[in-house]
Scaffold this motif. Sequence first.
Motif, mmCIF file in Angstrom:
data_model
loop_
_atom_site.group_PDB
_atom_site.id
_atom_site.type_symbol
_atom_site.label_atom_id
_atom_site.label_comp_id
_atom_site.label_asym_id
_atom_site.label_seq_id
_atom_site.Cartn_x
_atom_site.Cartn_y
_atom_site.Cartn_z
ATOM 1 N N LYS A 143 20.830 59.964 -57.235
ATOM 2 C CA LYS A 143 19.918 60.968 -56.684
ATOM 3 C C LYS A 143 20.679 62.089 -55.995
ATOM 4 O O LYS A 143 20.317 63.259 -56.118
ATOM 5 C CB LYS A 143 18.942 60.313 -55.711
ATOM 6 C CG LYS A 143 17.889 59.461 -56.388
ATOM 7 C CD LYS A 143 16.992 58.792 -55.363
ATOM 8 C CE LYS A 143 15.978 57.877 -56.032
ATOM 9 N NZ LYS A 143 15.178 57.149 -55.029
ATOM 10 N N ASP A 173 20.556 65.909 -57.200
ATOM 11 C CA ASP A 173 20.122 66.971 -56.294
ATOM 12 C C ASP A 173 21.152 68.088 -56.230
ATOM 13 O O ASP A 173 20.817 69.271 -56.327
ATOM 14 C CB ASP A 173 19.877 66.398 -54.898
ATOM 15 C CG ASP A 173 19.374 67.454 -53.933
ATOM 16 O OD1 ASP A 173 18.224 67.903 -54.106
ATOM 17 O OD2 ASP A 173 20.137 67.839 -53.025
ATOM 18 N N GLU A 207 22.356 67.865 -46.992
ATOM 19 C CA GLU A 207 20.941 67.869 -47.377
ATOM 20 C C GLU A 207 20.670 66.867 -48.499
ATOM 21 O O GLU A 207 19.638 66.192 -48.503
ATOM 22 C CB GLU A 207 20.505 69.273 -47.790
ATOM 23 C CG GLU A 207 19.030 69.392 -48.072
ATOM 24 C CD GLU A 207 18.138 68.993 -46.900
ATOM 25 O OE1 GLU A 207 17.030 68.477 -47.147
ATOM 26 O OE2 GLU A 207 18.527 69.194 -45.734
ATOM 27 N N ALA A 208 21.576 66.755 -49.449
ATOM 28 C CA ALA A 208 21.395 65.779 -50.529
ATOM 29 C C ALA A 208 21.375 64.358 -49.970
ATOM 30 O O ALA A 208 20.579 63.524 -50.405
ATOM 31 C CB ALA A 208 22.492 65.935 -51.575
ATOM 32 N N ARG A 246 20.422 63.576 -46.908
ATOM 33 C CA ARG A 246 19.157 63.442 -46.172
ATOM 34 C C ARG A 246 18.012 63.057 -47.098
ATOM 35 O O ARG A 246 17.124 62.302 -46.722
ATOM 36 C CB ARG A 246 18.820 64.750 -45.452
ATOM 37 C CG ARG A 246 19.610 64.976 -44.195
ATOM 38 C CD ARG A 246 19.209 66.261 -43.487
ATOM 39 N NE ARG A 246 20.038 66.467 -42.308
ATOM 40 C CZ ARG A 246 20.583 67.616 -41.976
ATOM 41 N NH1 ARG A 246 20.367 68.698 -42.714
ATOM 42 N NH2 ARG A 246 21.325 67.708 -40.894
ATOM 43 N N LYS A 247 18.029 63.585 -48.311
ATOM 44 C CA LYS A 247 16.959 63.304 -49.265
ATOM 45 C C LYS A 247 16.927 61.848 -49.715
ATOM 46 O O LYS A 247 15.900 61.392 -50.213
ATOM 47 C CB LYS A 247 17.046 64.235 -50.464
ATOM 48 C CG LYS A 247 16.647 65.660 -50.110
ATOM 49 C CD LYS A 247 16.729 66.573 -51.299
ATOM 50 C CE LYS A 247 16.315 67.983 -50.909
ATOM 51 N NZ LYS A 247 16.460 68.914 -52.032
#
Length: 174
Positions: free
Chosen positions: A94, A98, A141-142, A144-145
């Motif tokens: 993931k 991302d 950010e990746a 965090r996702k």
Amino acid sequence: MPVQQRPEQSIIEPGPASGIQPGDILLIRGNTLIDRIIKLVTRSPYSHVVGVVNPNQVVEILPLSTARYKKLQEYNGQADVFTCDRLSAEDRKKIVSDVTAKVGTSYDYYLIIWEASRYLLNREWPYETKNSSLCSTLWAEAYRKVGIDLCPDVKFPVPGDLAKSRFLRKVTNQ
């Protein structure tokens, strides 16, 4: 005849032998003028972040450029590799998905000003990113996702913030 020692490997080689996996982060110890300024202002040995997306490639974003692929070996001798032991294989997929979806997106020049304000003035202004990133925010950010906030107390981390993350473990020095 004396036994010759094999020289220490100097090329980053991802995979089980090196411990480098997709989703791992490389913190770069750059030496350009901009790198030296970043390291001075942020009081960190690191000036740049890239991340592994496949065995021979990383994704990075730099000023005057968009997010792009680069050969992993181009950071030989300049990088420390960090991994997150909490990531599952699915999380890694993931994260890579991302980040690779952001290839071609713009560098966030306003966020650089925001970061300078944070470090030089000890002031954080309201700011929301759009479809742009800095090298460190692209990867943070990746993460965090997939539910891992590498720097929970820092909205927009810089390379030195990632180096201090309790979720990352240094794998190798390159």
